[in-house]
Structure formats: structure tokens, C-alpha cells
Design an enzyme around this catalytic site. Structure first.
Site, PDB file in Angstrom:
ATOM      1  N   HIS A  56       1.838  -3.405 -11.094  1.00 13.71           N
ATOM      2  CA  HIS A  56       0.596  -2.909 -11.690  1.00 13.71           C
ATOM      3  C   HIS A  56       0.799  -2.063 -12.951  1.00 13.71           C
ATOM      4  O   HIS A  56       0.414  -2.456 -14.037  1.00 13.71           O
ATOM      5  CB  HIS A  56      -0.165  -2.052 -10.658  1.00 13.71           C
ATOM      6  CG  HIS A  56      -0.432  -2.746  -9.359  1.00 13.71           C
ATOM      7  ND1 HIS A  56      -1.342  -3.778  -9.218  1.00 13.71           N
ATOM      8  CD2 HIS A  56       0.089  -2.542  -8.120  1.00 13.71           C
ATOM      9  CE1 HIS A  56      -1.365  -4.174  -7.969  1.00 13.71           C
ATOM     10  NE2 HIS A  56      -0.517  -3.450  -7.277  1.00 13.71           N
TER      11      HIS A  56
HETATM   12  O1  RIB Z   1      -3.552   0.040  -6.978  1.00 13.13           O
HETATM   13  C1  RIB Z   1      -2.330   0.141  -7.672  1.00 13.13           C
HETATM   14  C2  RIB Z   1      -2.138   1.518  -8.195  1.00 13.13           C
HETATM   15  O2  RIB Z   1      -2.095   2.456  -7.119  1.00 13.13           O
HETATM   16  C3  RIB Z   1      -0.814   1.701  -8.948  1.00 13.13           C
HETATM   17  O3  RIB Z   1      -0.964   2.657  -9.949  1.00 13.13           O
HETATM   18  C4  RIB Z   1       0.110   2.210  -7.883  1.00 13.13           C
HETATM   19  O4  RIB Z   1       1.178   3.003  -8.414  1.00 13.13           O
HETATM   20  C5  RIB Z   1      -0.819   3.083  -7.096  1.00 13.13           C
HETATM   21  O5  RIB Z   1      -0.897   4.330  -7.755  1.00 13.13           O
END
Ligand code: RIB
Ligand code: CA
Length: 314
Positions: free
Chosen positions: A243
Site C-alpha cells: 500500500h
Molecule cells: O490499509 C492499509 C494501510 O493501513 C497502510 O498504510 C498500512 O500500513 C496500514 O497503516
């Protein structure tokens, strides 16, 4: 072209860690002014040392770290040890960090740094709950137009939620903060699950990271092998979505991404949709288009970009 000055607001988190290394691996294009830690994946007393551990691993203890909010604006903190492990960086045994953090409260430092530099010269990349960003904007609303942009990881529309059926984790943890950020007037680019679920780690890529034979490469093979186990089981895929690095990749190579201007609102009413990003994809309302919602990316090219940056790290 001079390197872009950025601040990363983060809750490390293995994917946050990759984003930070991507930035550090490209000093030709990015000047990382500092890391501001926020409570999210794990509590603040762990996200702060996790920032220090990553900078010490990369040999960049010259970059300052600041502690921010230990809780969301209005609701109790929800964490994600089930994904990231109890330390937030499970998968690699880091030595206890020895670098001191800076004394300034993170939102205060964000305001002071952005307002003291030329207009539109600093880009803010939030990788966790938006608590610090909302506090900085509350202290200095002019931050919104002073910033070059906010490139954030958070939200979901087509993909649905990952912490509830409707909400993505970063927004869900502090939806009140997220609502204030989307209402701020800042130039916002959103890397939601709609985008990041197109960025799946592959075995070949992870093997290439391990094959670097560097201290960063060896550490990250461990971190990412641990990290992706949860998502591969959850989504039934070969790899887990990466992500947070999509924010830095978008800053480095926006041509690898597609998106559209939309209105984004955040549901703050308790209930099934609490923390949902409500995206007016087809402009069926007259609500202002307050964000660029990234809808597509060239995943192989983005992973090549990350691997190239990792090759430049110790
Ligand atoms: O949903 C994904 C996010 O939530 C990313 O930033 C991961 O590190 C968590 O913080
Ligand atoms: Ca994160």
C-alpha cells in the site's frame, strides 16, 4: 530538476517501511525532511522507535523523527498487530534504536517546516491515520494552500474495506481527522485500496530484494515475507498488496498512475459505514471535487522503481 522536499507521516508498518526506503533510495529526486510518527498499525510508543530503526538500518540518522498523536481525535485507537505483528515491524530483529527523537510535537513541526519554506515547495505524504495532519491543519489552516500537495494512502471505494466491509484502516482509525483533511482545500491525491490492490508483491520481486545481498535487502525480505502472509491468506493471492509505497512512487513517477478528480467525503456517523470514504465517482452530486482518486497503476513498472531504489541502499 531539484529534488522534491517531502515529509512522511507514518505508522510503521512494513509497507510504510518500504515507502520510507523508496524515498531514501532516491536522493536525486527526493529530499526527506523528516518522519512524523502517528499511532496506527501499532501504538505511538512503537511507531516512534520503528521510524528510528528504519533510519538507522539505512544509515540515515541525519533525518529527524518527531512524535505525534498517540490517539485519534475523537475515538479510541484501533491498531493492526494482526497484520504487522506486535512490534509493527515483525519479520526482522532490529537492534534497539539509539538515535534521539526531536522534541517538537509532530504537527507543530509540520506547520513550522511548511510555513517557513517557499510556497508549494513541500509535499506531505501521510501513510497512516490522518490525526497529525488534521492537528497541523487545525493549528494553521493556511497549510492547505502552502503545501505543494498531500499524497495519502487511505480509503476505498470499488475495493471495499479492509478493516470493516466499508472502511480502509487508515481512514477508519481516525475518520474525523480524515474528514477535516478532505475539507481543508489542500491539493490531495488519494492512493486508496482501489489503487494499492493492483500493487501485489510477486515472489520474483521478493526474491530480487533478497538477492540484493545488502543489509536493507536481507531485512526487507524478512519483513515482507512476514507482512504478506496475512493478505495472501485473506485475499487468496500469491502476494500481498504493497500500500504505502504507492504514494512515493506516485510522487516519483506520476505517469505510471491514472486517476480522476472526484468529491470524497468521510462517514463519521457510528455504524456499518463508519470511516467509509464516500466517493462521487460520476459527479452525481454538486459537491466540490476535492481530490484526485487514483484508479490505475502500472504495477510492474512501479515494482521496478522500488527495486531500483533498494539497489542504491546499503
Ligand atoms: O490499509 C492499509 C494501510 O493501513 C497502510 O498504510 C498500512 O500500513 C496500514 O497503516
Ligand atoms: Ca501505514
Amino acid at each position: 530538476m531539484a529534488p522534491r522536499s517531502i515529509i512522511i507521516d507514518t505508522d510503521p508498518g512494513q509497507d510504510d517501511a518500504v515507502a520510507i526506503m523508496l524515498a531514501l533510495g532516491r536522493p536525486d529526486a527526493v529530499e526527506l525532511l523528516g518522519l512524523t510518527a502517528v499511532a496506527g498499525n501499532v501504538p505511538l510508543h512503537l511507531t516512534v522507535p520503528n521510524c528510528l530503526k528504519l533510519l538507522e538500518l539505512a544509515g540515515r540518522t541525519d533525518i529527524p523523527v518527531f512524535a505525534g498523536a498517540s490517539a485519534p481525535l475523537m475515538v479510541p485507537l484501533v491498531t493492526a498487530e494482526h497484520v504487522h505483528g506486535k512490534t509493527g515491524l515483525d519479520g526482522w530483529d532490529f537492534p534497539e534504536p539509539t538515535t534521539p527523537i526531536r522534541p517538537e510535537f509532530a504537527p507543530d513541526w509540520i506547520v513550522e517546516t511548511v510555513m517557513s519554506r517557499p510556497e508549494k515547495s513541500v509535499t506531505l505524504l501521510p501513510l497512516g491515520p490522518l490525526t497529525n495532519v488534521a492537528l497541523a491543519l487545525a493549528k494553521e489552516p493556511r497549510l492547505a494552500e502552502r503545501l505543494e500537495s498531500i499524497i495519502l494512502m487511505g480509503g476505498a471505494c470499488v475495493e471495499g474495506g479492509n478493516i470493516t466491509p466499508t472502511a480502509e484502516f487508515n481512514i477508519f482509525v481516525d475518520p474525523h481527522a480524515a474528514a477535516r483533511v478532505f475539507a481543508s482545500g489542500a491539493d490531495i491525491v488519494v492512493l486508496s485500496l482501489d489503487a494499492t490492490h493492483q500493487a501485489q508483491i510477486t515472489n520474483d520481486w521478493l526474491t530480487a530484494i533478497k538477492g540484493l545481498g545488502t543489509r536493507v535487502g536481507v531485512a526487507f525480505e524478512g519483513l515482507l515475507t512476514f507482512y504478506e502472509r496475512f493478505d495472501t491468506e485473506k485475499y487468496g493471492t500469491d502476494g500481498g498488496p504493497l500500500h504505502d509505497p504507492m504514494t512515493v512512487a506516485h510522487l516519483l513517477a506520476p505517469h505510471l498512475f491514472t486517476g480522476k478528480r472526484v468529491n470524497v467525503e468521510v462517514e463519521t456517523t457510528p455504524g456499518l459505514c463508519f470511516g467509509q470514504t464516500v466517493v462521487d465517482r460520476w459527479a452525481v452530486t454538486d459537491r466540490p471535487k476535492n481530490a484526485t482518486w487514483v484508479t490505475g497503476l502500472d504495477s510492474p513498472a512501479v515494482f521496478d522503481l522500488i527495486l531500483d531504489a533498494f539497489r542504491r541502499l546499503p
